[in-house]
Design an enzyme around this catalytic site. Structure first.
Site, PDB file in Angstrom:
ATOM      1  N   HIS A 262     -59.328  11.188 -34.394  1.00  0.00           N
ATOM      2  CA  HIS A 262     -60.774  11.855 -33.962  1.00  0.00           C
ATOM      3  C   HIS A 262     -61.559  11.244 -32.880  1.00  0.00           C
ATOM      4  CE1 HIS A 262     -61.159  13.232 -38.343  1.00  0.00           C
ATOM      5  NE2 HIS A 262     -60.524  14.467 -37.517  1.00  0.00           N
ATOM      6  N   HIS A 397     -53.949  23.345 -34.299  1.00  0.00           N
ATOM      7  CA  HIS A 397     -53.843  21.999 -33.244  1.00  0.00           C
ATOM      8  C   HIS A 397     -52.630  21.990 -32.415  1.00  0.00           C
ATOM      9  CE1 HIS A 397     -56.988  19.330 -34.792  1.00  0.00           C
ATOM     10  NE2 HIS A 397     -56.522  19.887 -36.021  1.00  0.00           N
TER      11      HIS A 397
END
Length: 422
Positions: A262, A397
């Site tokens: 992240h 992703h």
């Protein structure tokens, strides 16, 4: 105003300048699109197993449906056969069986009588992806997309956005009562991406301003004061919950500790926001680049090859000690995307090195040339694992990672692809 990041900033030897590398990216992306077409079920899209097959009892998942709708809508805009009908199926599912027609918003899955109340909560994470799917489908002119976008934004504004705090609230009971005592970085991070997409599609700059407010709180305030580590779990009155999910460190959305993947994902979102603000009005805070650079540096330092083997691990403790050593596919995709963004923004050879290194890792360990798709998770020895995530990942992703390096940092993904293909 055009994005002030000319291609001339790329090193002469950059892979991004090479036609064979671009063709390789496109080929990998099309393999992923074809592999995931099997995820379609009656009410949306469902998870695939390691062989790319649906389980006999597979049912639609709303987050997965929204993410697949987003991807197939963008792919349809590229003129790729079979993708338009899948995007239309996703939009129809989100307008139909996955929506709460009594109270508004979206259920995590089609509700059943035996669904526990805690499994039917209205989640900010899901609603961000519904709005993203709707915006991308609108760009691709998918039937029903504008209606879906109108509904998604109305729900976002009415229930989730906190003007006072400058963030999105986390979750509610199905009837919008019982707001959760939690403020989370993960849902808000994805909301930054969606806000930028919505601003481009609707022409309303308020969504960019909201993205900036989220970034200011979670990154420029909280993460900056933590030396660019990104704490994720807070109470509603912004007390850091240091022990949150200590007993379930492998949680897929809210794991204990911090997630270096992240850190790097925030990094490239900050660069995209900087470019979006400049493109819209010519000005962006100088700290966006500074913070993006520091986030990438911290994410790679704390997460990459911490146990001797390559790859970005899942989570670390508050002192930086690895907690979950497994390497999720999305962490590698986001690290590579961040390296590409910093390369395009700065031209520094350092980021070319990381761009190549991470793609080499993905190619060596994660692309499944026997069964298709990407292996969703590897252990600390880079062997297939399923501790955090089971089966094959959805497209979100991995597929974006095959296109984003070739796009400008602004406008947002679906809009940039539409301009590129045009």
């Amino acid at each position: 105003m055009a994005e002030p990041l000319p291609a001339l900033m790329l090193p002469v030897s950059s892979w991004l300048r090479l036609a064979p590398h671009r063709r390789w990216l496109d080929m990998q992306g099309q393999h992923l699109l074809d592999f995931s077409k099997a995820a379609r079920v009656r009410d949306g899209f469902a998870a695939l197993d390691d062989d790319g097959m649906l389980q006999p009892d597979a049912t639609a998942d709303s987050t997965l449906t929204a993410r697949m709708t987003h991807v197939y809508a963008v792919a349809a805009g590229r003129g790729l056969p079979g993708c338009g009908p899948l995007a239309a199926h996703g939009v129809a599912s989100l307008l139909g069986p996955l929506a709460d027609h009594a109270h508004g918003g979206w259920f995590p899955a089609v509700p059943h009588r035996d669904t526990p109340p805690e499994n039917a909560r209205k989640q900010a994470y899901l609603h961000s992806f519904v709005a993203l799917a709707a915006s991308s489908a609108t760009v691709a002119d998918v039937p029903g997309a504008r209606d879906l976008l109108t509904r998604a934004l109305a729900t976002w504004r009415q229930h989730f956005w906190s003007e006072e705090e400058g963030v999105f609230r986390e979750s509610f009971a199905p009837d919008w009562s019982d707001e959760e005592d939690y403020r989370g970085a993960n849902a808000n991070m994805h909301s930054v991406e969606t806000c930028m997409a919505v601003a481009d599609v609707t022409g309303d700059p308020v969504w960019r301003h909201r993205a900036l407010r989220i970034v200011e709180r979670f990154i420029h305030d909280l993460a900056r004061n933590a030396d660019y580590h990104v704490p994720e779990h807070y109470s509603r009155d912004w007390v850091l919950l240091r022990d949150y999910h200590r007993d379930s460190p492998t949680d897929a959305l809210r794991p204990y500790g911090m997630t270096p993947g992240h850190f790097v994902e925030w990094s490239h979102l900050l660069l995209k926001l900087e470019a979006a603000l400049r493109r819209a009005g010519g000005h962006a805070p100088a700290w966006l680049l500074e913070d993006a650079t520091a986030l990438f540096r911290c994410g790679m330092k704390t997460g990459w090859a911490r146990d001797g083997a390559p790859g970005l691990l899942y989570t670390i403790d508050w002192d930086g000690t690895p907690v979950v050593h497994n390497r999720p596919h999305w962490c590698q995709a986001e690290a590579m995307t961040a390296a590409a963004a910093l390369l395009k923004r700065t031209g520094h050879q350092h980021y070319e090195h990381w761009y190549r290194t991470i793609w080499d890792y993905i190619d060596t360990f994660m692309i499944d040339r026997r069964r298709g798709g990407w292996i969703q998770e590897l252990d600390r020895q880079n062997r297939p694992s399923a501790v955090v995530y089971k089966g094959k990942a959805d497209l979100y992703h991995a597929w974006q990672a095959t296109i984003t390096p070739l796009l400008p940092l602004a406008p947002s993904f679906a809009t940039a692809v539409s301009l590129l293909e045009g």
